[in-house]
Design a protein around this motif. Structure first.
Motif, PDB file in Angstrom:
ATOM      1  N   GLU A   1       0.844  -1.193   0.000  1.00  0.00           N
ATOM      2  CA  GLU A   1       0.000   0.000   0.000  1.00  0.00           C
ATOM      3  C   GLU A   1       0.877   1.239   0.000  1.00  0.00           C
ATOM      4  N   LYS A   2       0.428   2.305  -0.652  1.00  0.00           N
ATOM      5  CA  LYS A   2       1.242   3.510  -0.788  1.00  0.00           C
ATOM      6  C   LYS A   2       1.093   4.452   0.401  1.00  0.00           C
ATOM      7  N   PHE A   3       0.009   4.253   1.196  1.00  0.00           N
ATOM      8  CA  PHE A   3      -0.220   5.105   2.363  1.00  0.00           C
ATOM      9  C   PHE A   3      -0.618   4.224   3.543  1.00  0.00           C
ATOM     10  N   ILE A   4       0.032   4.401   4.664  1.00  0.00           N
ATOM     11  CA  ILE A   4      -0.258   3.629   5.870  1.00  0.00           C
ATOM     12  C   ILE A   4      -0.948   4.527   6.882  1.00  0.00           C
ATOM     13  N   SER A   5      -2.219   4.238   7.106  1.00  0.00           N
ATOM     14  CA  SER A   5      -3.010   5.015   8.064  1.00  0.00           C
ATOM     15  C   SER A   5      -2.790   4.497   9.485  1.00  0.00           C
ATOM     16  N   GLU A   6      -3.378   5.190  10.465  1.00  0.00           N
ATOM     17  CA  GLU A   6      -3.293   4.742  11.855  1.00  0.00           C
ATOM     18  C   GLU A   6      -3.909   3.357  12.015  1.00  0.00           C
ATOM     19  N   GLN A   7      -5.094   3.128  11.398  1.00  0.00           N
ATOM     20  CA  GLN A   7      -5.769   1.845  11.513  1.00  0.00           C
ATOM     21  C   GLN A   7      -4.927   0.726  10.911  1.00  0.00           C
ATOM     22  N   LYS A   8      -4.349   0.986   9.725  1.00  0.00           N
ATOM     23  CA  LYS A   8      -3.512  -0.011   9.081  1.00  0.00           C
ATOM     24  C   LYS A   8      -2.282  -0.307   9.923  1.00  0.00           C
TER      25      LYS A   8
END
Length: 314
Positions: free
Chosen positions: A269-276
């Motif tokens: 994934e290109k963006f890692i969020s807090e949830q991820k």
């Protein structure tokens, strides 16, 4: 019809209703457990072993009197084994464990199985062994209300293992003595390495751990575990999936300086969020590798920092 008769009829009716409801709840719980196991072809129930002792005929008579036999209380996980009514204390010069269970039937040698926490309380350093292998085990004293025996070279910390029948072994594609990785999917998931497979037609399928191991990963009796992969060498890649179904590779490696740990290559994934980040931080992960160019949100960085996970870009 007088009041006493009415009262008796009502009492019997209510009792019958409550018994029926209790049986329905029990049956439903058993069906759910069976269904859970059937729907996951490589899962097995977990059995948690508390501290206990195995005694010889001579030891039973010394502790409880000539001709005494262990009193059956209830069956336990493995067929033929049972919990006895009698209890003992296990003591050393440095500590004492009271009300310790005795498991029957009698054995050819005295054996005491305790956890690492128990060992520290007793001030002993028992080896980590499979049940039955007590060579050079720690020495303790076993005490009843009537007598005391010295159990020399008797005490071990039981190594986690799997009991299974030949048919189970065929289904799991393993054999007696194989070493496998076992994952427990709890609120605190853990991957158990180097778990020994024990195969016997008298066994019942069960992954056995002690209370220290169970508490570490918040396990309870009858929770389920899964064989992830058979061990083949020190460097291996295990494939798992996170909660969103993304493929995650877990490489186990050994370092002379740092010991064993786990390194995870995250999904592309290109963006890692807090949830991820929270999903990726679950389990015994020490290092997360991302492809160059992947962006971590500030909150994701906080998650990894709090979990003490090293992040690298490759």
């Amino acid at each position: 019809m007088n009041e006493d008769v009415i009262r008796e009829i009502v009492s019997k009716t209510v009792k019958k209703f409550l018994e029926s409801s209790a049986n329905e709840i029990k049956n439903e719980a058993e069906k759910k457990q069976e269904s859970k196991l059937e729907n996951s072809g490589n899962t097995m129930p977990v059995g948690i072993s508390a501290r206990h002792v195995h005694l010889t005929r001579e030891a039973v008579e010394t502790l409880f009197g000539k001709g005494h036999k262990l009193t059956f209380k209830r069956d336990i996980t493995q067929p033929g084994d049972f919990l006895a009514v009698e209890r003992v204390s296990v003591i050393t010069s440095k500590g004492e464990l009271r009300n310790v269970a005795i498991l029957g039937p009698e054995r050819k040698q005295v054996q005491v199985e305790i956890s690492q926490t128990d060992a520290r309380l007793l001030g002993v350093d028992p080896p980590l062994r499979l049940s039955g292998d007590v060579e050079n085990g720690a020495t303790v004293h076993i005490v009843s209300d009537n007598a005391v025996i010295t159990a020399s070279n008797s005490t071990i910390i039981a190594k986690n293992h799997i009991h299974m029948t030949p048919k189970d072994a065929e289904n799991f594609k393993v054999k007696n003595g194989d070493r496998v990785c076992v994952r427990v999917n709890t609120k605190r998931p853990v991957l158990f390495d180097d778990v020994i497979v024990r195969v016997n037609d008298k066994f019942k399928l069960s992954f056995h751990v002690d209370f220290d191991e169970a508490n570490a990963c918040m396990l309870q009796d009858n929770d389920c575990a899964v064989i992830v992969k058979e061990l083949c060498d020190c460097n291996q890649t295990l494939t798992s999936r996170d909660e969103r179904g993304a493929s995650v590779k877990v490489e186990k490696f050994f370092s002379k300086d740092a010991g064993s740990s786990f390194k995870t290559s995250a999904s592309s994934e290109k963006f890692i969020s807090e949830q991820k980040a929270k999903e990726l931080a679950k389990g015994n992960v020490k290092t997360l590798s991302f492809k160059k160019g992947v962006i971590l949100s500030p909150l994701a960085k906080d998650v990894f920092s709090t979990a003490r996970i090293e992040v690298e870009f490759v």
